[in-house]
Design a protein around this motif. Structure first.
Motif, PDB file in Angstrom:
ATOM      1  N   GLN A  38      44.936 -31.721  12.526  1.00  0.00           N
ATOM      2  CA  GLN A  38      46.012 -31.416  11.573  1.00  0.00           C
ATOM      3  C   GLN A  38      45.410 -30.692  10.379  1.00  0.00           C
ATOM      4  O   GLN A  38      44.232 -30.905  10.042  1.00  0.00           O
ATOM      5  N   SER A  39      46.219 -29.911   9.687  1.00  0.00           N
ATOM      6  CA  SER A  39      45.690 -29.159   8.542  1.00  0.00           C
ATOM      7  C   SER A  39      45.125 -30.101   7.478  1.00  0.00           C
ATOM      8  O   SER A  39      44.102 -29.784   6.856  1.00  0.00           O
ATOM      9  N   SER A  40      45.758 -31.251   7.287  1.00  0.00           N
ATOM     10  CA  SER A  40      45.272 -32.178   6.256  1.00  0.00           C
ATOM     11  C   SER A  40      43.844 -32.645   6.565  1.00  0.00           C
ATOM     12  O   SER A  40      42.992 -32.725   5.669  1.00  0.00           O
ATOM     13  N   ALA A  41      43.552 -32.903   7.831  1.00  0.00           N
ATOM     14  CA  ALA A  41      42.214 -33.358   8.227  1.00  0.00           C
ATOM     15  C   ALA A  41      41.189 -32.231   8.088  1.00  0.00           C
ATOM     16  O   ALA A  41      40.053 -32.455   7.644  1.00  0.00           O
ATOM     17  N   VAL A  42      41.595 -31.018   8.450  1.00  0.00           N
ATOM     18  CA  VAL A  42      40.670 -29.891   8.368  1.00  0.00           C
ATOM     19  C   VAL A  42      40.403 -29.545   6.898  1.00  0.00           C
ATOM     20  O   VAL A  42      39.256 -29.298   6.502  1.00  0.00           O
ATOM     21  N   VAL A  43      41.464 -29.563   6.096  1.00  0.00           N
ATOM     22  CA  VAL A  43      41.298 -29.280   4.661  1.00  0.00           C
ATOM     23  C   VAL A  43      40.380 -30.322   4.013  1.00  0.00           C
ATOM     24  O   VAL A  43      39.482 -29.971   3.229  1.00  0.00           O
ATOM     25  N   GLU A  44      40.598 -31.587   4.366  1.00  0.00           N
ATOM     26  CA  GLU A  44      39.767 -32.668   3.807  1.00  0.00           C
ATOM     27  C   GLU A  44      38.292 -32.452   4.171  1.00  0.00           C
ATOM     28  O   GLU A  44      37.406 -32.584   3.321  1.00  0.00           O
ATOM     29  N   ALA A  45      38.048 -32.094   5.418  1.00  0.00           N
ATOM     30  CA  ALA A  45      36.659 -31.874   5.859  1.00  0.00           C
ATOM     31  C   ALA A  45      36.036 -30.678   5.156  1.00  0.00           C
ATOM     32  O   ALA A  45      34.861 -30.716   4.767  1.00  0.00           O
ATOM     33  N   MET A  46      36.820 -29.652   4.961  1.00  0.00           N
ATOM     34  CA  MET A  46      36.282 -28.447   4.315  1.00  0.00           C
ATOM     35  C   MET A  46      36.043 -28.682   2.824  1.00  0.00           C
ATOM     36  O   MET A  46      35.171 -28.059   2.220  1.00  0.00           O
ATOM     37  N   ALA A  47      36.816 -29.578   2.234  1.00  0.00           N
ATOM     38  CA  ALA A  47      36.698 -29.838   0.791  1.00  0.00           C
ATOM     39  C   ALA A  47      35.551 -30.802   0.489  1.00  0.00           C
ATOM     40  O   ALA A  47      35.103 -30.890  -0.658  1.00  0.00           O
ATOM     41  N   ALA A  48      35.084 -31.521   1.506  1.00  0.00           N
ATOM     42  CA  ALA A  48      34.075 -32.581   1.270  1.00  0.00           C
ATOM     43  C   ALA A  48      32.719 -31.974   0.898  1.00  0.00           C
ATOM     44  O   ALA A  48      32.374 -30.898   1.325  1.00  0.00           O
TER      45      ALA A  48
ATOM     46  N   MET B 152      26.888 -31.128   8.125  1.00  0.00           N
ATOM     47  CA  MET B 152      27.770 -31.479   9.234  1.00  0.00           C
ATOM     48  C   MET B 152      28.926 -32.342   8.709  1.00  0.00           C
ATOM     49  O   MET B 152      28.719 -33.198   7.853  1.00  0.00           O
ATOM     50  N   THR B 153      30.112 -32.080   9.244  1.00  0.00           N
ATOM     51  CA  THR B 153      31.268 -32.861   8.836  1.00  0.00           C
ATOM     52  C   THR B 153      32.047 -33.281  10.082  1.00  0.00           C
ATOM     53  O   THR B 153      32.120 -32.519  11.049  1.00  0.00           O
ATOM     54  N   THR B 154      32.573 -34.502  10.044  1.00  0.00           N
ATOM     55  CA  THR B 154      33.330 -34.996  11.198  1.00  0.00           C
ATOM     56  C   THR B 154      34.816 -34.962  10.880  1.00  0.00           C
ATOM     57  O   THR B 154      35.246 -35.427   9.819  1.00  0.00           O
ATOM     58  N   ILE B 155      35.569 -34.386  11.782  1.00  0.00           N
ATOM     59  CA  ILE B 155      36.992 -34.139  11.553  1.00  0.00           C
ATOM     60  C   ILE B 155      37.819 -34.981  12.519  1.00  0.00           C
ATOM     61  O   ILE B 155      37.546 -35.000  13.727  1.00  0.00           O
ATOM     62  N   ALA B 156      38.827 -35.651  11.974  1.00  0.00           N
ATOM     63  CA  ALA B 156      39.745 -36.419  12.824  1.00  0.00           C
ATOM     64  C   ALA B 156      40.473 -35.453  13.747  1.00  0.00           C
ATOM     65  O   ALA B 156      41.018 -34.442  13.301  1.00  0.00           O
ATOM     66  N   ALA B 157      40.427 -35.737  15.027  1.00  0.00           N
ATOM     67  CA  ALA B 157      41.062 -34.862  16.009  1.00  0.00           C
ATOM     68  C   ALA B 157      41.341 -35.656  17.274  1.00  0.00           C
ATOM     69  O   ALA B 157      40.836 -36.764  17.440  1.00  0.00           O
ATOM     70  N   GLU B 158      42.127 -35.050  18.145  1.00  0.00           N
ATOM     71  CA  GLU B 158      42.368 -35.623  19.466  1.00  0.00           C
ATOM     72  C   GLU B 158      41.753 -34.701  20.511  1.00  0.00           C
ATOM     73  O   GLU B 158      41.750 -33.478  20.304  1.00  0.00           O
ATOM     74  N   PRO B 159      41.199 -35.158  21.590  1.00  0.00           N
ATOM     75  CA  PRO B 159      41.195 -36.556  22.028  1.00  0.00           C
ATOM     76  C   PRO B 159      40.128 -37.410  21.353  1.00  0.00           C
ATOM     77  O   PRO B 159      40.151 -38.623  21.558  1.00  0.00           O
ATOM     78  N   GLN B 160      39.238 -36.788  20.569  1.00  0.00           N
ATOM     79  CA  GLN B 160      38.293 -37.590  19.791  1.00  0.00           C
ATOM     80  C   GLN B 160      37.853 -36.774  18.574  1.00  0.00           C
ATOM     81  O   GLN B 160      38.041 -35.549  18.546  1.00  0.00           O
ATOM     82  N   PRO B 161      37.274 -37.442  17.548  1.00  0.00           N
ATOM     83  CA  PRO B 161      36.800 -36.695  16.392  1.00  0.00           C
ATOM     84  C   PRO B 161      35.740 -35.670  16.817  1.00  0.00           C
ATOM     85  O   PRO B 161      35.077 -35.857  17.838  1.00  0.00           O
ATOM     86  N   ILE B 162      35.609 -34.609  16.023  1.00  0.00           N
ATOM     87  CA  ILE B 162      34.621 -33.575  16.330  1.00  0.00           C
ATOM     88  C   ILE B 162      33.744 -33.342  15.103  1.00  0.00           C
ATOM     89  O   ILE B 162      34.249 -33.263  13.981  1.00  0.00           O
ATOM     90  N   THR B 163      32.436 -33.258  15.323  1.00  0.00           N
ATOM     91  CA  THR B 163      31.482 -32.996  14.243  1.00  0.00           C
ATOM     92  C   THR B 163      31.160 -31.505  14.237  1.00  0.00           C
ATOM     93  O   THR B 163      30.810 -30.929  15.267  1.00  0.00           O
TER      94      THR B 163
END
Ligand code: TIU
Length: 221
Positions: free
Chosen positions: A211-221, A1-12
């Motif tokens: 944002q793509s940067s947040a999604v890419v970071e989560a996918m790379a983790a 499971m990975t948590t991604i910065a998003a609005e209106p709140q982060p999503i796991t």
């Protein structure tokens, strides 16, 4: 499971149950002489989404996340094109008319293809859709269900038309949607902003915006 910065709140997200759905990054919308330009639009505005889509696509492939591509278009005989869609407006060329990239919005024509920067790999499903939403009259839902997908990362063009329509369809079918803001674009910057705002308002009435940067970071983790 990975948590991604998003609005209106982060999503796991469980990436094994997620798919990246890239909406309609076709030459017909992004290149001169295609459907988007015949409608009178400034196609240059869509270029902004290409780099973020490429980055997200590469990250998804590296992480083994299911990648799906969609294309809007019609059969050469136009039998799946509603008369109301073909006849409305005053485009310089109507759907089916011959243009510099082949017949406008017709399957098999060069203009209908996905732009080379985002070309699908063998094995990545490509969903040909006659409408704006990717669920309408396609087998997208069946493929998602068969693979146990519960979350969609959605990007592509245009934000307020095919991206929004697809997210609304997905929401009603029980999928969680994370729209990647900078990997979407519109011919109308104000509609891009409003399209994203409508998704995340009211506690995420249709889904999440990231944002793509947040999604890419989560996918790379
Ligand atoms: N015209 C416009 O903004 N969009 C479309 O016609 N289709 C998609 O959004 N793909």
């Amino acid at each position: 499971m990975t948590t991604i910065a998003a609005e209106p709140q982060p999503i796991t997200v469980d990436l094994a149950r997620a798919a990246l759905v890239i909406i309609d990054m076709q030459r017909d919308f992004l290149e001169p002489g295609g459907f988007g330009e015949t409608l009178g639009n400034d196609i240059g505005l869509l270029k902004a989404a290409v780099g973020p889509c490429q980055a997200t696509l590469a990250a998804a492939r590296d992480a083994g996340v299911l990648v799906m591509h969609t294309r809007e278009g019609h059969r050469p005989d136009l039998s799946d094109a509603p008369k109301a869609k073909v006849e409305r407006g005053e485009p310089s060329l109507r759907i089916g008319a011959p243009g510099p990239m082949g017949r406008i919005l017709i399957r098999g024509e060069p203009g209908h293809d996905i732009i080379p920067e985002l070309a699908p790999l063998a094995g990545e499903p490509v969903i040909d859709k006659p409408g704006k939403g990717a669920f309408y009259q396609t087998d997208l839902e069946l493929m998602l269900r068969n693979r146990g997908i519960d979350t969609l990362f959605v990007c592509g063009v245009t934000t307020e038309v095919c991206v929004n329509t697809t997210v609304r369809e997905a929401n009603d079918r029980g999928y969680r949607c994370v729209v990647i803001a900078d990997a979407c674009a519109s011919y109308f910057p104000e509609f891009h902003a409003a399209g994203l705002a409508m998704i995340k308002a009211q506690g995420g009435i249709f889904g999440w915006v990231s944002q793509s940067s947040a999604v890419v970071e989560a996918m790379a983790a």
